[in-house]
Design an enzyme around this catalytic site. Structure first.
Site, mmCIF file in Angstrom:
data_model
loop_
_atom_site.group_PDB
_atom_site.id
_atom_site.type_symbol
_atom_site.label_atom_id
_atom_site.label_comp_id
_atom_site.label_asym_id
_atom_site.label_seq_id
_atom_site.Cartn_x
_atom_site.Cartn_y
_atom_site.Cartn_z
ATOM 1 N N LYS A 258 -102.080 -4.147 26.775
ATOM 2 C CA LYS A 258 -102.359 -2.853 27.385
ATOM 3 C C LYS A 258 -102.982 -3.117 28.753
ATOM 4 O O LYS A 258 -104.027 -3.762 28.864
ATOM 5 C CB LYS A 258 -103.316 -2.033 26.528
ATOM 6 C CG LYS A 258 -103.651 -0.686 27.135
ATOM 7 C CD LYS A 258 -104.821 -0.020 26.454
ATOM 8 C CE LYS A 258 -105.247 1.204 27.259
ATOM 9 N NZ LYS A 258 -106.527 1.761 26.786
ATOM 10 N N ASN B 45 -110.531 5.531 21.069
ATOM 11 C CA ASN B 45 -111.652 4.693 20.660
ATOM 12 C C ASN B 45 -112.916 5.531 20.484
ATOM 13 O O ASN B 45 -113.430 5.708 19.387
ATOM 14 C CB ASN B 45 -111.874 3.580 21.678
ATOM 15 C CG ASN B 45 -112.956 2.582 21.268
ATOM 16 O OD1 ASN B 45 -113.222 1.637 21.984
ATOM 17 N ND2 ASN B 45 -113.593 2.748 20.118
ATOM 18 N N THR B 46 -113.409 6.107 21.595
ATOM 19 C CA THR B 46 -114.680 6.821 21.563
ATOM 20 C C THR B 46 -114.685 7.971 20.562
ATOM 21 O O THR B 46 -115.699 8.231 19.910
ATOM 22 C CB THR B 46 -115.024 7.354 22.962
ATOM 23 O OG1 THR B 46 -114.988 6.276 23.902
ATOM 24 C CG2 THR B 46 -116.401 7.994 22.989
ATOM 25 N N ALA C 100 -106.641 8.044 26.096
ATOM 26 C CA ALA C 100 -107.913 8.466 26.694
ATOM 27 C C ALA C 100 -108.085 9.977 26.701
ATOM 28 O O ALA C 100 -107.161 10.723 27.002
ATOM 29 C CB ALA C 100 -108.081 7.942 28.117
ATOM 30 N N GLY C 101 -109.296 10.411 26.337
ATOM 31 C CA GLY C 101 -109.674 11.811 26.431
ATOM 32 C C GLY C 101 -109.631 12.593 25.140
ATOM 33 O O GLY C 101 -110.112 13.719 25.081
ATOM 34 N N GLY D 76 -113.240 8.572 27.378
ATOM 35 C CA GLY D 76 -114.497 8.877 26.715
ATOM 36 C C GLY D 76 -114.990 10.296 26.883
ATOM 37 O O GLY D 76 -116.061 10.645 26.375
#
Length: 257
Positions: free
Chosen positions: A99, A208-209, A186-187, A160
Site C-alpha cells: 500500500k 484502522n482508527t 481513510a475516514g 482518522g
C-alpha cells in the site's frame, strides 16, 4: 455465489482490510483482526516492527497461513522514503503487495499526488503490486490505473477523522471508469460508513482508527465485518429507486370492492 476481491493474482473472500496501529498491545490487535474476519492486514513498516526478528514482532501474532500482510508506507513524505520502505518490506520476506502512501501535508495527511505517481511508477517497474492511497480525484485514479496499479484507494475523508464518505459523487465517477478494484481508504468512522461505501459499489474498505479507537475495538471489528458484508450484498441485490411519493406495498389488482 462466488464473490471475491481480486488484487493482482490473489483472491480474497473478505472485502474488509484492517490496519494494526493505535491498539493498546499486539494481543488486542490480534483479537480485533480475528473479529473483523479480514484476510488482508496492513502494517506501517516505519512504525510497527515486522522486519527485526530480535524484537517483539507483530508477525508473531498473525498466522501467515491465514493473513496476507500488506506493508504500507505511512509516514513517508518523499518518493525516496516510500520506495525504500517497500524495498525493505520485500527484502524482509513480506512480499510484493504494498500500500503506497506519500503524504503531502502534516495537518490533513492528504497525499502528495505527483510524488505518489512517481513512486508508483518506480515500484511497478520493480515488480511491486501497488495499491495507492489518493484523494477522491477521478483523474488521478485513472492515471494510476493506466500506469498499472492493481487497485486505487481514494479517501472517504481525512485519515482518522471518522467523517465517513464526504463526496460520494466523486467516488461514483471513479467507480464508473475503473477497471481495477476501488477500495475506500481513510475516514470511515462507524459501521454505517462502511455500508455506504459498499452500497456505492466499492470493492472493499480499508480502516484502522475506526476499529482501534472505538471504546470496544473487538466489538467494533465485528460490526465492521457485518457492515461490509451487508453493504456488498445490498449493492449486488440492487436497491429500489427513490421516489417522492408512496407506492403501496401490496398491489391493488384483484382487490374485491
Amino acid at each position: 455465489m462466488s464473490d471475491f476481491l481480486k488484487l493482482g493474482d490473489r483472491s480474497f473472500k473478505s472485502r474488509l482490510i484492517v490496519g494494526t496501529g493505535k491498539y493498546k498491545d499486539f494481543r488486542e490487535t490480534q483479537k480485533a483482526i480475528e473479529a473483523s474476519g479480514a484476510e488482508i492486514v496492513t502494517v506501517a513498516v516505519r512504525r510497527v516492527n515486522i522486519t527485526d526478528p530480535g524484537k517483539e514482532n507483530l508477525l508473531d501474532y498473525l498466522d501467515p497461513k491465514k493473513y496476507t500482510i500488506l506493508p504500507n508506507t505511512a509516514g513517508c513524505y518523499t518518493v525516496e522514503e516510500a520506495v525504500r520502505t517497500c524495498r525493505l518490506a520485500r527484502e524482509a520476506g513480506i512480499g510484493a503487495l504494498v500500500k503506497l502512501e506519500v503524504i503531502g501535508d502534516d495537518k490533513t495527511l492528504f497525499p502528495d499526488i505527483p510524488a505518489t505517481l512517481e513512486a508508483a511508477r518506480i515500484l511497478i517497474n520493480e515488480g511491486f503490486i501497488v495499491l495507492p492511497y489518493v484523494n477522491d480525484d477521478p483523474v488521478t485514479a485513472k492515471k494510476l490505473e493506466e500506469m498499472g496499479c492493481a487497485a486505487v484507494m481514494p479517501l472517504a475523508a481525512p485519515i482518522g477523522s471518522g467523517l465517513g464518505i464526504r463526496n460520494p459523487y466523486n467516488i461514483r465517477i471513479i467507480l464508473e471508469q475503473a477497471k481495477v478494484p476501488v477500495i475506500v481508504d481513510a475516514g470511515v468512522g462507524t459501521a454505517s460508513d462502511a455500508s455506504v461505501a459498499m452500497e456505492l459499489g466499492c470493492d472493499g474498505v480499508l480502516m484502522n482508527t475506526a476499529i482501534a479507537g472505538a471504546k470496544d475495538p473487538i466489538l467494533m471489528a465485528e460490526a465492521m465485518r457485518l457492515a461490509v458484508d451487508a453493504g456488498r450484498k445490498a449493492f449486488l441485490a440492487g436497491r429500489i429507486a427513490k421516489k417522492l411519493y408512496a407506492t403501496a406495498s401490496s398491489p391493488l389488482d384483484g382487490v374485491l370492492g
